[in-house]
Write a protein that holds these residues in place. Structure first.
Motif, PDB file in Angstrom:
ATOM      1  N   ALA A  14       0.997  -1.169  -0.005  1.00 28.07           N
ATOM      2  CA  ALA A  14      -0.057  -0.048   0.137  1.00 28.07           C
ATOM      3  C   ALA A  14       0.896   1.463  -0.043  1.00 28.07           C
ATOM      4  N   ALA A  15       2.220   1.029  -0.026  1.00 30.49           N
ATOM      5  CA  ALA A  15       3.028   2.334   0.203  1.00 30.49           C
ATOM      6  C   ALA A  15       4.469   1.887  -0.199  1.00 30.49           C
ATOM      7  N   ALA A  28       2.682  15.287   3.435  1.00 30.16           N
ATOM      8  CA  ALA A  28       1.866  15.242   4.418  1.00 30.16           C
ATOM      9  C   ALA A  28       1.333  13.921   4.378  1.00 30.16           C
ATOM     10  N   GLY A  29       0.945  13.389   5.323  1.00 31.29           N
ATOM     11  CA  GLY A  29       0.418  11.747   5.425  1.00 31.29           C
ATOM     12  C   GLY A  29       1.564  10.803   5.352  1.00 31.29           C
ATOM     13  N   THR A  30       2.723  11.011   5.419  1.00 27.98           N
ATOM     14  CA  THR A  30       3.680  10.025   5.559  1.00 27.98           C
ATOM     15  C   THR A  30       4.137   9.742   6.920  1.00 27.98           C
ATOM     16  N   ASP A  63      -1.554   6.795  -3.634  1.00 28.38           N
ATOM     17  CA  ASP A  63      -2.610   8.027  -4.003  1.00 28.38           C
ATOM     18  C   ASP A  63      -3.800   7.667  -3.462  1.00 28.38           C
ATOM     19  N   ASP A  64      -4.535   6.508  -3.798  1.00 27.92           N
ATOM     20  CA  ASP A  64      -5.666   5.806  -3.601  1.00 27.92           C
ATOM     21  C   ASP A  64      -6.007   5.714  -1.936  1.00 27.92           C
ATOM     22  N   LEU A  70      -4.894   5.376   7.100  1.00 28.50           N
ATOM     23  CA  LEU A  70      -3.696   4.553   6.994  1.00 28.50           C
ATOM     24  C   LEU A  70      -2.918   4.690   8.281  1.00 28.50           C
ATOM     25  N   ALA A  71      -2.881   6.154   8.712  1.00 29.40           N
ATOM     26  CA  ALA A  71      -2.239   6.628   9.828  1.00 29.40           C
ATOM     27  C   ALA A  71      -2.797   6.102  11.257  1.00 29.40           C
TER      28      ALA A  71
END
Length: 149
Positions: A14-15, A28-30, A63-64, A70-71
């Motif tokens: 997923a990443a 952001a979101g990492t 992106d999806d 997920l965090a």
């Protein structure tokens, strides 16, 4: 929303998982996890783009995937993973790639809805922290000016 439709996947599915590179700004979101001196309290999601120290592994979700969703999932799974795979105080990037599993909802609309709820909750928490800081500053000012000397 389909809350019961879930599947287990490796984070690497997923990443993008990589050791932080000096001078690179991560979005952001990492999600970041320390590799040396592993401490659960240091694991976090970046709320704004920034550079990350090279002692961290950066997990940049595709992106999806909603980063707030997920965090939340990562926060739920990280303790179990660290307990099982952290050797002493260190962790290997390859270990994260091979073994870090998360359980996600299969329906994108469900992931997005949950992610939006988590984002709103995070915003409220941040606002409350700022309000508490203002009250602390006000209290400190009043305590300093309470007695005239």
């Amino acid at each position: 929303m389909r809350l019961t439709a879930r599947k287990k996947i490796l984070v690497s599915e997923a990443a993008t998982v990589e050791r932080a590179q000096k001078g690179k700004t991560y979005p952001a979101g990492t999600y970041i996890i320390p590799l040396s001196g592993v401490n659960r309290a240091v694991c976090e999601v970046l709320m704004a783009p920034r550079e990350v120290d090279s002692r961290f592994v950066c997990i940049v979700f595709k992106d999806d995937m909603n980063p707030y969703y997920l965090a939340g999932i990562m926060d739920r799974e990280i303790d179990r993973f660290l307990h099982r795979y952290a050797t002493g105080i260190n962790l290997q990037c390859e270990t994260i790639l091979k073994y870090f599993e998360i359980e996600i909802h299969t329906d994108k609309a469900t992931r997005d809805t949950i992610g939006e709820m988590l984002r709103k909750a995070e915003t409220v928490i941040e606002q409350q922290k700022q309000e508490i800081d203002k009250l602390k500053q006000r209290k400190e000012w009043h305590m300093r000016h309470m007695f005239v000397g």
